[in-house]
Enzyme design. Structure first.
Site, PDB file in Angstrom:
ATOM      1  N   CYS A 106       0.756  -1.151  -0.212  1.00 24.53           N
ATOM      2  CA  CYS A 106      -0.021  -0.079   0.011  1.00 24.53           C
ATOM      3  C   CYS A 106       0.983   1.308   0.019  1.00 24.53           C
ATOM      4  CB  CYS A 106      -0.844   0.086   1.215  1.00 24.53           C
ATOM      5  SG  CYS A 106      -2.025  -1.360   1.366  1.00 24.53           S
TER       6      CYS A 106
ATOM      7  N   HIS B  11      -3.185   6.648   3.550  1.00 24.63           N
ATOM      8  CA  HIS B  11      -3.797   5.424   3.057  1.00 24.63           C
ATOM      9  C   HIS B  11      -5.137   5.254   3.314  1.00 24.63           C
ATOM     10  CE1 HIS B  11      -3.941   1.403   1.741  1.00 24.63           C
ATOM     11  NE2 HIS B  11      -3.945   0.891   2.468  1.00 24.63           N
TER      12      HIS B  11
ATOM     13  N   ASN C 149     -10.088  -0.673   0.624  1.00 22.82           N
ATOM     14  CA  ASN C 149      -8.747  -0.434   0.596  1.00 22.82           C
ATOM     15  C   ASN C 149      -8.024  -1.148  -0.688  1.00 22.82           C
ATOM     16  OD1 ASN C 149      -5.864  -0.843   0.657  1.00 22.82           O
ATOM     17  ND2 ASN C 149      -5.966  -1.896   2.855  1.00 22.82           N
TER      18      ASN C 149
HETATM   19  N1  ACO Z   1     -17.816  -9.824   9.790  1.00 24.96           N
HETATM   20  C1  ACO Z   1     -18.325 -10.412  10.876  1.00 24.96           C
HETATM   21  N2  ACO Z   1     -17.395 -10.740  11.758  1.00 24.96           N
HETATM   22  C2  ACO Z   1     -16.119 -10.676  11.620  1.00 24.96           C
HETATM   23  C3  ACO Z   1     -15.700 -10.360  10.166  1.00 24.96           C
HETATM   24  C4  ACO Z   1     -16.407  -9.941   9.236  1.00 24.96           C
HETATM   25  N3  ACO Z   1     -16.219  -9.646   8.033  1.00 24.96           N
HETATM   26  N4  ACO Z   1     -14.278 -10.380  10.344  1.00 24.96           N
HETATM   27  C5  ACO Z   1     -14.066 -10.928  11.574  1.00 24.96           C
HETATM   28  N5  ACO Z   1     -14.979 -11.017  12.349  1.00 24.96           N
HETATM   29  C6  ACO Z   1     -15.063 -11.518  13.799  1.00 24.96           C
HETATM   30  C7  ACO Z   1     -14.052 -12.372  14.071  1.00 24.96           C
HETATM   31  O1  ACO Z   1     -13.974 -13.775  13.733  1.00 24.96           O
HETATM   32  C8  ACO Z   1     -14.018 -12.199  15.600  1.00 24.96           C
HETATM   33  O2  ACO Z   1     -14.886 -13.086  16.009  1.00 24.96           O
HETATM   34  P1  ACO Z   1     -14.496 -13.997  17.704  1.00 24.96           P
HETATM   35  O3  ACO Z   1     -14.569 -12.951  18.422  1.00 24.96           O
HETATM   36  O4  ACO Z   1     -15.635 -14.797  17.556  1.00 24.96           O
HETATM   37  O5  ACO Z   1     -13.152 -14.402  17.301  1.00 24.96           O
HETATM   38  C9  ACO Z   1     -14.640 -10.925  15.636  1.00 24.96           C
HETATM   39  O6  ACO Z   1     -15.314 -10.428  14.659  1.00 24.96           O
HETATM   40  C10 ACO Z   1     -13.878  -9.641  16.220  1.00 24.96           C
HETATM   41  O7  ACO Z   1     -12.651  -9.624  15.217  1.00 24.96           O
HETATM   42  P2  ACO Z   1     -11.273  -8.703  15.710  1.00 24.96           P
HETATM   43  O8  ACO Z   1     -10.345  -8.933  14.873  1.00 24.96           O
HETATM   44  O9  ACO Z   1     -11.352  -8.415  17.169  1.00 24.96           O
HETATM   45  O10 ACO Z   1     -12.321  -7.233  14.969  1.00 24.96           O
HETATM   46  P3  ACO Z   1     -11.399  -5.726  14.909  1.00 24.96           P
HETATM   47  O11 ACO Z   1     -12.356  -4.957  15.783  1.00 24.96           O
HETATM   48  O12 ACO Z   1     -10.041  -5.908  15.170  1.00 24.96           O
HETATM   49  O13 ACO Z   1     -11.784  -5.539  13.263  1.00 24.96           O
HETATM   50  C11 ACO Z   1     -10.247  -5.650  11.490  1.00 24.96           C
HETATM   51  C12 ACO Z   1     -11.121  -6.318  12.410  1.00 24.96           C
HETATM   52  C13 ACO Z   1     -11.407  -4.701  10.577  1.00 24.96           C
HETATM   53  C14 ACO Z   1      -9.649  -6.556  10.343  1.00 24.96           C
HETATM   54  C15 ACO Z   1      -9.426  -4.770  12.094  1.00 24.96           C
HETATM   55  O14 ACO Z   1      -8.495  -5.376  12.720  1.00 24.96           O
HETATM   56  C16 ACO Z   1      -8.599  -3.892  11.059  1.00 24.96           C
HETATM   57  O15 ACO Z   1      -8.846  -2.961  10.497  1.00 24.96           O
HETATM   58  N6  ACO Z   1      -7.240  -4.219  11.021  1.00 24.96           N
HETATM   59  C17 ACO Z   1      -6.410  -3.672  10.088  1.00 24.96           C
HETATM   60  C18 ACO Z   1      -6.743  -4.153   8.589  1.00 24.96           C
HETATM   61  C19 ACO Z   1      -5.999  -3.183   7.808  1.00 24.96           C
HETATM   62  O16 ACO Z   1      -6.101  -2.279   7.548  1.00 24.96           O
HETATM   63  N7  ACO Z   1      -5.313  -4.006   6.565  1.00 24.96           N
HETATM   64  C20 ACO Z   1      -4.625  -3.527   5.564  1.00 24.96           C
HETATM   65  C21 ACO Z   1      -3.861  -2.418   5.740  1.00 24.96           C
HETATM   66  S1  ACO Z   1      -2.178  -2.473   5.018  1.00 24.96           S
HETATM   67  C22 ACO Z   1      -2.650  -2.631   3.352  1.00 24.96           C
HETATM   68  O17 ACO Z   1      -3.488  -1.961   3.008  1.00 24.96           O
HETATM   69  C23 ACO Z   1      -2.192  -3.678   2.740  1.00 24.96           C
END
Ligand code: ACO
Length: 338
Positions: free
Chosen positions: A125, A265, A295
């Site tokens: 990214c 980003h 993204n």
């Molecule tokens: N829908 C419903 N539930 C979901 C989903 C979904 N799409 N995805 C995950 N969950 C569930 C998980 O399984 C978990 O369930 P559990 O508690 O039963 O295990 C629950 O939701 C909570 O998951 P968390 O990981 O705690 O959720 P979080 O609040 O951290 O959000 C997210 C997850 C959105 C991925 C966040 O961590 C995030 O945005 N991280 C950065 C991701 C990113 O930006 N990546 C790319 C950046 S770099 C680049 O661009 C290459």
């Protein structure tokens, strides 16, 4: 009055400007409601956790180079540049059409930019700002006059569409910028880039290269798709973009109050809000379009730059700050006087 940036003193006295921008997003819109029919998720979960409402998905015959060339054509039209005037094409991507030829070579063929030297940059990214710095250096050093820098990704082809943790986050698109030296003093003030390979595992596509070649066994384990530790990625994204933004401002000898628009980003609205909070800047100063595109990896900041400039979010002479973060880990920031 314009402040004199500290880094300018050690650089050749040739200002490099972005003279044209363009972007392209595929027609097909995939909404959160569509995703809720594919995996166990909901519009409420995706919106509240990411801010994303919809993303664009490329057609089956629409490759990274096609999107990149379309964004480039828009940028070239804006500044009236003919294909044969382009000396170099840099495409930042992690979803190339082919390992080789480089996607930049495919773009060259599509544009008819027969005088250009072409190569790709792999910085996830962060790639567009890496490309911008490469282009700025080649012009500042008087090697080339006109450089096309593109951020383009088709992450829909790298996503495991059965993994709700990742498939809701990404989209396809391309953004382009034409760089040229200009007599006016406006242009790229400074760019800062950094990386930390020790965090490579938190965001990667392990398969497809020589370490884990494409085999049916590796594909069955989805090793040729994006793997991500979301929580770690989130934390590192905020910290690295905060540090990068501060570093670029310091290099440019500017304060946040001097900056008209910040373009980060476009990964997740919560990452952007946490960044704004740490930098103590109001969200109104920050350009966001991830709700409509998700993204788009290397394309994200380039698409946002094009949109923001066309919407008049900043004018000639205004300072803007771009700051990015991506797999690698990589990060970068750039201060530009528009
Ligand atoms: N829908 C419903 N539930 C979901 C989903 C979904 N799409 N995805 C995950 N969950 C569930 C998980 O399984 C978990 O369930 P559990 O508690 O039963 O295990 C629950 O939701 C909570 O998951 P968390 O990981 O705690 O959720 P979080 O609040 O951290 O959000 C997210 C997850 C959105 C991925 C966040 O961590 C995030 O945005 N991280 C950065 C991701 C990113 O930006 N990546 C790319 C950046 S770099 C680049 O661009 C290459």
């Amino acid at each position: 009055m314009r402040k004199v940036p500290r880094t300018r003193t050690c650089k050749p006295n040739r200002t490099v400007s972005i003279i044209g921008t363009g972007s392209y997003a595929p027609e097909h819109i995939l909404t959160n409601a569509d995703l809720a029919r594919m995996v166990d998720t909901s519009d409420e979960w995706i919106t509240s956790r990411t801010g994303i409402k919809e993303r664009r998905i490329a057609g089956p015959k629409e490759f990274t180079s096609h999107m990149a060339a379309k964004a480039a054509q828009v940028a070239m039209e804006q500044c009236h540049i003919r294909p044969e005037e382009i000396d170099m094409i840099v495409v930042a991507t992690v979803s190339p059409d082919t390992f080789f030829p480089a996607t930049a070579c495919h773009v060259q063929r599509l544009l008819g930019a027969k005088n250009a030297a072409c190569f790709d940059v792999s910085a996830a990214c962060s790639g567009f700002l890496y490309g911008l710095e490469i282009g700025q250096q080649f012009i500042a050093n008087h090697t080339y006059n006109t450089i096309l820098v593109i951020g383009a990704d088709r992450l829909s082809s790298l996503v495991n569409w059965k993994d709700r943790n990742t498939c809701v986050l990404f989209g396809d698109g391309a953004g382009a910028a034409i760089l040229r030296s200009r007599d006016e003093s406006y242009g790229v003030i400074t760019t800062y880039m950094g990386s930390d390979g020790s965090y490579g595992d938190i965001l990667s596509m392990p398969g497809g290269g020589c370490a884990l070649p494409v085999t049916s066994e590796n594909c069955e384990q989805h090793l040729n798709t994006i793997q991500m530790n979301g929580k770690e990625t989130f934390k590192l994204a905020v910290t690295s973009m905060q540090n990068a933004a501060l570093r670029a401002l310091q290099q440019a000898n500017l304060e946040f109050s001097d900056i008209k628009c910040i373009i980060p980003h476009q990964a997740n609205i919560r990452i952007i809000e946490a960044l704004a909070d740490r930098l103590k800047v109001p969200m109104e100063k920050i350009y966001v379009n991830l709700d409509r595109f998700g993204n788009t990896s290397a394309a994200a900041v380039a698409m946002a730059l094009d949109e923001a400039s066309r919407k008049g979010c900043f004018e000639i002479g205004d300072y803007i700050l771009m700051v990015v973060f991506g797999g690698g880990l990589t990060w970068a920031s750039s201060v530009i006087q528009w």
